[in-house]
Design an enzyme around this catalytic site. Sequence first.
Site, short mmCIF file in Angstrom:
data_model
loop_
_atom_site.label_atom_id
_atom_site.label_comp_id
_atom_site.label_asym_id
_atom_site.label_seq_id
_atom_site.Cartn_x
_atom_site.Cartn_y
_atom_site.Cartn_z
N PHE A 149 0.86 -1.18 0.00
CA PHE A 149 0.00 0.00 0.00
C PHE A 149 0.90 1.23 0.00
O PHE A 149 1.64 1.47 0.94
CB PHE A 149 -0.95 0.05 1.21
CG PHE A 149 -1.84 1.26 1.14
CD1 PHE A 149 -3.02 1.24 0.42
CD2 PHE A 149 -1.47 2.45 1.76
CE1 PHE A 149 -3.82 2.37 0.31
CE2 PHE A 149 -2.27 3.60 1.65
CZ PHE A 149 -3.45 3.55 0.93
N ASP A 234 9.37 3.00 1.95
CA ASP A 234 8.15 3.73 2.31
C ASP A 234 7.92 3.54 3.81
O ASP A 234 7.36 2.55 4.26
CB ASP A 234 6.96 3.23 1.50
CG ASP A 234 5.68 4.00 1.81
OD1 ASP A 234 5.65 4.71 2.84
OD2 ASP A 234 4.71 3.87 1.05
N LYS A 263 2.44 10.88 7.22
CA LYS A 263 1.61 10.62 8.39
C LYS A 263 2.10 11.36 9.65
O LYS A 263 1.84 12.54 9.78
CB LYS A 263 1.48 9.12 8.60
CG LYS A 263 0.60 8.50 7.50
CD LYS A 263 0.01 7.15 7.85
CE LYS A 263 -1.10 6.78 6.87
NZ LYS A 263 -0.70 5.90 5.78
C1 LIG Z 1 -0.90 6.02 4.33
C2 LIG Z 1 0.21 5.49 3.48
C3 LIG Z 1 0.52 6.08 2.24
C4 LIG Z 1 -0.31 7.19 1.64
O1 LIG Z 1 -0.37 8.32 2.43
P1 LIG Z 1 -1.52 9.42 2.18
O2 LIG Z 1 -1.13 10.56 3.07
O3 LIG Z 1 -2.82 8.80 2.55
O4 LIG Z 1 -1.46 9.78 0.73
C5 LIG Z 1 1.59 5.59 1.55
N1 LIG Z 1 2.34 4.58 2.04
C6 LIG Z 1 2.07 3.98 3.22
C7 LIG Z 1 2.93 2.88 3.70
C8 LIG Z 1 0.98 4.41 3.97
O5 LIG Z 1 0.69 3.81 5.12
#
Ligand SMILES: *Cc1c(COP(=O)(O)O)cnc(C)c1O
Length: 407
Positions: A149, A234, A263
Site C-alpha cells: 500500500f 516507504d 503521516k
Molecule cells: C498512508 C500510506 C501512504 C499514503 O499516504 P496518504 O497521506 O494517505 O497519501 C503511503 N504509504 C504507506 C505505507 C501508507 O501507510
Amino acid sequence: MSITTGTTTGTTPAEVERAEARTAHNYHPLPVVLAHGEGAWLTDVDGRRFLDLLAGYSALNFGHSHPRLIGAAHAQLDKLTLTSRAFIHDAFADFCAALGDLCGKELVLPMNTGAEAVETAIKVSRKWGYEVKGVPADRARIIVASGNFHGRTTTIVGFSDDPDARDGFGPFAPGFDTVPYGDLAAIEAAITPDTVAVLVEPIQGEGGVVIPPEGYLRGIRELCSRENVLFAADEIQAGLGRTGRTFACDHEGVVPDLYILGKALGGGIVPVSAVVGNRDVLGVLKPGQHGSTFGGNPLACAVGHEVVDMLATGEFQTRATDLGVVLRERLDALVGHGVVAVRSRGLWAGVDIDPSLGTGRQVCERLMARGVLAKDTHGSTIRLAPPLVISDEDLHWGIDQLAAVLG
Ligand SMILES: *Cc1c(COP(=O)(O)O)cnc(C)c1O
C-alpha cells in the site's frame, strides 16, 4: 477518569446520517461522530469517550492535541502560513536540516500527503536512472512488492494488487514489476539493467502489519548497492517511532537511499510528507522539474520541525518499545481465545481474529460499543496502533475490551 463500558453504541444515528448524507461513500466509517481529542482519548458529539487504538493510521503517533505540537502550530499560525516555494520562508531551512539530520541524509524534499511523497520518490528514481545510471529513455523499471500500500494516485494504485484499490481506475502507468513481499530471491531475479529502484514498505501496514523475514531489508540493501539500484523505503506508516525505532529499517541496521515519510510527520495537525536522500540522488531534480504549491509551507515546517525535535530525544521510540512488550504479551495471551495470530513490532500489531467470531469490521463495531476505536484491515485482521503517549493503564483497558468482545 470515568470510562463508559458496555453501554456505548456509537453516536446518535441522526448525527451519523447527517455526516454521511452529502459525502461520496469512498469510506465506510464506524458510526461515531467525534468532536474532541486529547492524548489517546476521543469524545463524540454526544459526550461519549473512546480510546483511540488507530491513531489516524499512525498519523497521530503523539496523540491528539499534544501541547508541544499545538504550541508550535499556534505560534506559526500567528506569523506566516503560506508563501509557496516561489519565495523562501524562515521556518524552511531549519525544518529541512533537522529532518535531514534525523535521517542522516543531506537533502529533504517536502511534500504534503504520503502518496505525493511516493510519487516524488518514483520520479526521482526514474530521473536518477536516466541521468546517473544511464538507463535508456523511458525504460526505467521499479520493483514493488505484492500486498503493498503506497497511496491512491492512479500510478500508485496501478501497482497495487488489491482489487478495491485498483479495479475501475485503469489504464495504469507501466514500469513496475511486482514480486512477493519478503522474498529476496524474487527481487534479485527481477532486477534488470533497466531497474532503477526497489520500493517497499519495511513493514506492510495496510497489508495487516506484515513483518518480512529477518534479513530481508539488509538483503535489499546489499542487492541494491551491488546492482546499482536505489532502495526506496516507504516509512510513511512504519516510521517515526511507531516500531520502537525512529525508522523500521533501523531494526535491521539498514539505511535506504530514499526515506519516504508522511503521516506522523504532520503531528496529526497538517499533512506533511517528505522524501529524504543524499545529494547524488535527490540532486537530480532541477528548478521547475517537480513541485507542490503547499509542500514545505511555513505551518507544515513548524509542526514537522517540532515532530523531528520530539523524535530526536528518543523518548517516544522507547515508549513504543516498552508498551510494545505489554501489547505483545497481552495479545499473545489471546491466541487460541478468539485470536488466530499476532504480528507486532513496537506499539503496532496486526491481530488475526478467528473468522467464526465475525469479520474484522464486526469486531471493531463491538469494540466501539465498549468505548474503543480500532480499524480492520483485510477480512478478519485488526490493526492496533495506539498513540505512543497512551498510558499503560489505558492500553491494558483497551486490550481488556478486545478480550471481552472475543470472549
Ligand atoms: C498512508 C500510506 C501512504 C499514503 O499516504 P496518504 O497521506 O494517505 O497519501 C503511503 N504509504 C504507506 C505505507 C501508507 O501507510
